[in-house]
Design a protein around this motif. Structure first.
Motif, short mmCIF file in Angstrom:
data_model
loop_
_atom_site.label_atom_id
_atom_site.label_comp_id
_atom_site.label_asym_id
_atom_site.label_seq_id
_atom_site.Cartn_x
_atom_site.Cartn_y
_atom_site.Cartn_z
N ARG A 367 0.82 -1.23 0.00
CA ARG A 367 0.00 0.00 0.00
C ARG A 367 0.85 1.27 0.00
N GLY A 370 1.65 3.02 -3.97
CA GLY A 370 0.63 3.57 -4.87
C GLY A 370 1.23 4.45 -5.95
N ARG A 434 -4.86 -6.72 -8.44
CA ARG A 434 -4.75 -5.86 -7.26
C ARG A 434 -3.46 -5.04 -7.33
N ILE A 438 -3.03 -0.89 -7.72
CA ILE A 438 -2.31 -0.04 -6.78
C ILE A 438 -1.14 0.66 -7.46
N LYS A 442 -3.86 3.81 -7.62
CA LYS A 442 -4.08 4.30 -6.26
C LYS A 442 -3.06 5.37 -5.90
#
Lengths: 496, 124, 326
Positions: A367, A370, A434, A438, A442
């Motif tokens: 995470r 991004g 996924r 990201i 993201k």
């Protein structure tokens, strides 16, 4: 002189890295050790290719070490299957060795660099030795050489958890090796010999009894630990995620693959999967494989660390190979080999890209990464294409693997096995998607202190070469599938 | 069947040691104790090998006049190698334990795993 | 069925072994665990002697009981004594271990009985080793013949395992990671100061005897290397690690480790250059048995060098890590 050296190629494949490792430690110089590593990796790949050139027209090469004829002495035996695996692992080794010259996230003390490269060479010597040998106990000895070197390579990671990962792998690996030793002992007890060819003949002649069945069971558990078969995979995710990047690249393409090769050799050569033992080896292997194919991608989907996510993906991909081995047919063996090669090159490319990304962004947390695709295009696009290969989209080597595997499954009459194979692919698609979301879309959750240092030659060059291979073998599958067919024929003894 | 008990007793003891060693490996918190368990586990297999090499009324396999019956030297050679391999593994394992103690201040696995996981900053 | 005194001693020792294993499992203190482990090792050594495996017993005594114990003592720490080591095993471990054990017990009923000479183990490969090694190789100790010549390549692998372990420990406990501290050694203990200097030369002499007598009796490079290493380590303990470094620097210890492997490996290269296969000693001299003698002598020296220097290197690395000192 040259022609006499050609006779000794089988043993040179193992002895060259072994002696160069000793020389590295003797010299103790970091620069010399790095040079020696690259040169030796080149020599090892050349030897494998030359061996292929000898085996292809002449058939099997047998080399009696010490001049003692088998089964009394130790025999090296090279056939099409052997050279297939040799070329795969030595290719990976060369790429990983060049990559290792770059910025390495290791934690080496003063004066330990030469020893690190020596351990690398010892690991490769051990793996090559396991592939070329035709002696059960010799497999154990070289397994231990490569394992000890692997533990310490993993333990060199910068994060202190690398030490824990290495320790746990050491304990599991030692248990596995002891199981293998026990199995060799039981086989010896039943037959009185250690040479694999001789063992196979004598098991055929004497028939199987409980001793042999136990030997088979312990062998599968021991090798299952080494190749991270699903319920025995516990060591792999941590070992891969905390090892230095170049070591992860090396291990993902070699160590587990050689364990799979040994499993293939023992299960097919010694026992046959034709129910002669009245033990459902195939059922056990297939069951483990299905659990790995379905469970591992789901864990990968929830994983927060990029490197560990791809480590779980390795557990999943290894399951496909185990499934193919479990089929027990010539087509199954060929499918196993095709995927062994394809997965090696794809995973090597992926882990190199991950390594570059981690070195640039300073984190492996997904995470935190991004939108880094906009600043680190090369690594991210490689990652994307490697991910597509893991899913098995058409045009990638992964597709070739899946195609061959599904055909083998259908040929075996277990068409329903195609369902978990496809389900596993879908699950892989989920975790790749996924990552893509990201990396590209993201926003980053924390501002990263990215270093925008340009890619070094030793970073992009091996990655470009391996990526080139991935692209090429995605479109021209016939070389790998054809060779795998020949190798499978060498193992099963018929034209499959 | 009357022969089975003395004839197989060696194997059974080896299996007992094997099980004890395995329990110590699987269920120890202390990493040093785990390595001791590993030693015991391996030595059980050594015992099994040496047992199969024994020949009734045989002698140690050193050729000499007047002796014609020898125990089997091949398991001895294999186990000699395996013992050395075992101690090599122990040495590497203990070196890891030393480093783990320095990094975490303990060699208790549970204690290390009970700690909250902190993601260390990797500085490139 | 063996009904001799041999079988009785065997079973007696097995009982002792089982008891020491159970004590080891139940033991709560790290120090006691290590001491019991040494006891266990010596018991299994005696069993190996009863079963005619004298070379194995020798190795187990030197390596299993000797070196392992020293290594374990290097890593225990006084703080560990407070905790309890023994806990009743959890259900998973118990089930796994017992299932494995039961599988093995099930398998034993097809295994050859203890001492039965008519099984494949004793009738296939080994007949050549026992009957022909006297003429093919020409040394009385068949274990040495098989170890150094028939399966000489395994032994090369074994030396490389030792070398790999030495290298690995070197990497893990490299100078950069260590806390530098050096004690005064045991020189302050007057008994040791008087006795040990007189014993060490004998230890080294014994090592040389074991090294070169391995063709005729139990022994060889591994055992000699361990004994020699032990002698030098005692010297280091007795004086001071700094004085030790005056005798031989760490750099040379590491070089010695690699040197032994090279000696072994190059004997193989020499036999290739002589026209034979790798490690075929027959081509090293005029007659094939002379060649075998020469080859075995050289590789055993290589083994001895690597093992002795690896022992020293392990000792230096673990000692520098200063586990027991602080």
């Amino acid at each position: 002189m040259i022609s006499s050296a050609l006779k000794h190629l089988p043993v040179l494949q193992v002895v060259v890295p072994l002696l160069v490792a000793a020389l590295c430690v003797l010299a103790g110089s970091r620069f010399l050790a790095r040079t020696a590593l690259i040169l030796t990796a080149l020599v090892m790949l050349s030897i494998s290719l030359m061996l292929a050139g000898q085996v292809y027209p002449d058939g099997v090469i047998s080399y009696a070490l010490g001049g003692w004829p088998p089964p009394w002495g130790i025999e090296y035996r090279i056939d099409m299957l052997t050279v297939f695996v040799l070329i795969t692992i030595n290719l990976v080794n060369l790429a990983a060795a060049v990559f290792a010259l770059g910025r390495n996230d290791d934690n080496l003390g003063r004066g330990a660099h030469a020893a690190f490269y020596a351990a690398w060479l010892l690991c490769m010597a051990g793996l090559n030795g396991m592939v070329v040998t035709n002696d059960a106990f010799n497999v154990f000895v070289f397994l231990e050489i490569s394992s000890l070197a692997t533990y310490v390579l993993i333990g060199c990671g910068r994060d202190p958890r690398a030490l824990l990962a290495s320790y746990r792998y050491l304990v599991m690996g030692a248990v596995g090796a002891t199981f293998i030793l026990l199995s060799i002992g039981l086989l010896y007890m039943h037959t009185g010999t250690l040479n694999l060819t001789d063992l196979a003949q004598r098991i055929d002649a004497r028939g199987a009894n409980r001793t042999v069945i136990m030997a088979l069971a312990f062998l599968i558990i021991g090798l299952g630990i080494k190749c991270a078969m699903m319920p025995l995979h516990d060591w792999l995710p941590n070992a891969y995620s905390f090892a230095p990047n170049s070591v992860t690249v090396l291990l993902s393409g070699t160590a587990t693959k050689v364990a799979l090769y040994v499993l293939l050799r023992f299960v097919h050569d010694l026992f046959g999967v034709d129910h002669a033992l009245s033990v459902p080896v195939d059922i056990v292997l297939v069951a483990c494989a299905i659990s790995g194919m379905l469970v591992a991608p789901l864990i990968a989907l929830r994983e927060s660390n990029l490197k560990r996510m791809f480590a779980w993906s390795s557990v999943a991909q290894i399951s496909y190979i185990i499934l193919a081995i479990g089929l027990g047919t010539g087509a199954g063996v060929a499918a196993a080999l095709v995927h062994l090669f394809n997965h090696s090159i794809i995973k090597v490319a992926v882990f190199m890209a991950v390594g570059i990304l981690i070195a640039r962004t300073g984190t492996a947390r997904i995470r935190h990464l991004g939108s880094v695709a906009h600043t680190h295009r090369f690594a991210c696009y490689t990652l994307l294409f490697g991910g597509l290969g893991l899913i098995g989209l058409p045009g990638t080597p992964g597709f070739v693997s899946k195609w061959v595997l599904v055909s083998a499954v259908v040929e075996r009459g277990w068409w329903w096995l195609a369902i978990p194979v496809l389900a596993g692919s879908l699950a892989s698609a989920a975790y790749v998607w996924r990552i893509v979301e990201i990396l590209w879309a993201k926003p980053a959750d924390i501002p990263l202190q990215q270093t925008r240092s340009p890619l070094a030659f030793v970073e992009w060059f091996p990655l470009v070469v391996v990526m080139g291979l991935v692209l090429w073998f995605g479109l021209h599958a016939s070389l790998v599938t054809g060779w795998a067919g020949l190798a499978a024929a060498a193992l099963t003894g018929n034209g499959s | 069947m009357t022969d089975a008990i003395p004839g197989l007793f060696n194997y059974w003891v080896a299996i007992g040691l094997f099980v004890c060693g395995l329990v110590m490996i699987l269920d120890s918190r202390n990493m040093i104790r785990k390595m001791v368990g590993l030693n015991m586990f391996q030595s059980a297999v050594f015992l099994l090998f040496i047992t199969m090499g024994k020949v009734e009324n045989g002698h140690a396999p050193i050729l000499a006049d007047g002796i014609s019956r020898f125990s089997n030297p091949l398991p001895h050679v294999l186990i000699l190698t395996a013992i050395v391999v075992g101690v090599a593994t122990t040495a590497v394992g203990l070196a890891l334990v030393v480093r783990i103690r320095r990094a975490y201040g303990t060699v208790d696995e549970d204690e290390i795993f009970d700690r909250p996981e902190v993601e260390p900053e990797i500085v490139p | 069925m063996i009904t001799t005194i041999n079988a009785l001693v065997d079973m007696g020792l097995l009982v002792v072994l089982s008891v020491s294993a159970l004590m080891l499992v139940r033991c709560n203190s790290p120090l006691n665990t290590i001491i019991l482990n040494a006891l266990y090792s010596f018991t299994i050594c005696s069993l190996f002697v009863i079963m005619d495996a004298v070379d194995v017993a020798f190795t187990e005594a030197a390596v299993g009981a000797g070196i392992s114990t020293v290594l374990f003592l290097c890593v225990i720490h006084p703080d560990d004594e407070s905790g309890r080591l023994f806990v009743w095993p959890g259900p998973l471990a118990t089930v796994v271990a017992l299932a494995t054990g039961l599988l093995l017990v099930f398998g034993t009923f097809d295994m050859p009985l203890y001492g039965d000479p008519q099984v494949p183990v004793h009738t296939h490969l080994v007949t050549r080793f026992l009957e022909d090694s006297g003429t093919e190789i020409g040394i009385p100790n068949v274990v040495t013949s098989v170890l150094a010549s028939y399966r000489g390549y395994d032994t090369l692998g074994e030396v490389v395992v030792v070398f790999t372990a030495g290298t690995s420990v070197l990497i893990l406990l490299a100078a950069g990671h260590a806390r530098q501290d050096s004690g005064d050694g045991l020189i302050s203990n007057s008994i040791l100061r008087v006795v040990m200097p007189r014993i060490i030369p004998l230890v080294i002499l014994f090592a040389l005897y074991v090294q070169f007598h391995g063709d005729y009796g139990p022994g060889g490079g591994f055992q000699a290397g361990v004994i020699l290493g032990a002698g030098l380590i005692t010297l280091a303990l007795l004086t001071d690690s700094r004085i030790m470094q005056g005798v031989i620097s760490e750099r040379w210890i590491i070089r010695g480790m690699a040197g032994g492997v090279l000696v072994y490996g190059l004997v193989g290269v020499a036999s290739m250059l002589g026209g034979g296969k790798y490690l075929d000693y027959s081509v090293l001299a005029q007659s094939s048995t002379d060649g075998q003698h020469l080859g075995i002598l050289l590789i055993e020296i290589g083994v001895g060098i690597t093992v002795a220097f690896t022992m020293l290197s392990l000792f230096v690395s673990f000692n520098r890590s200063g586990q027991t000192g602080d």
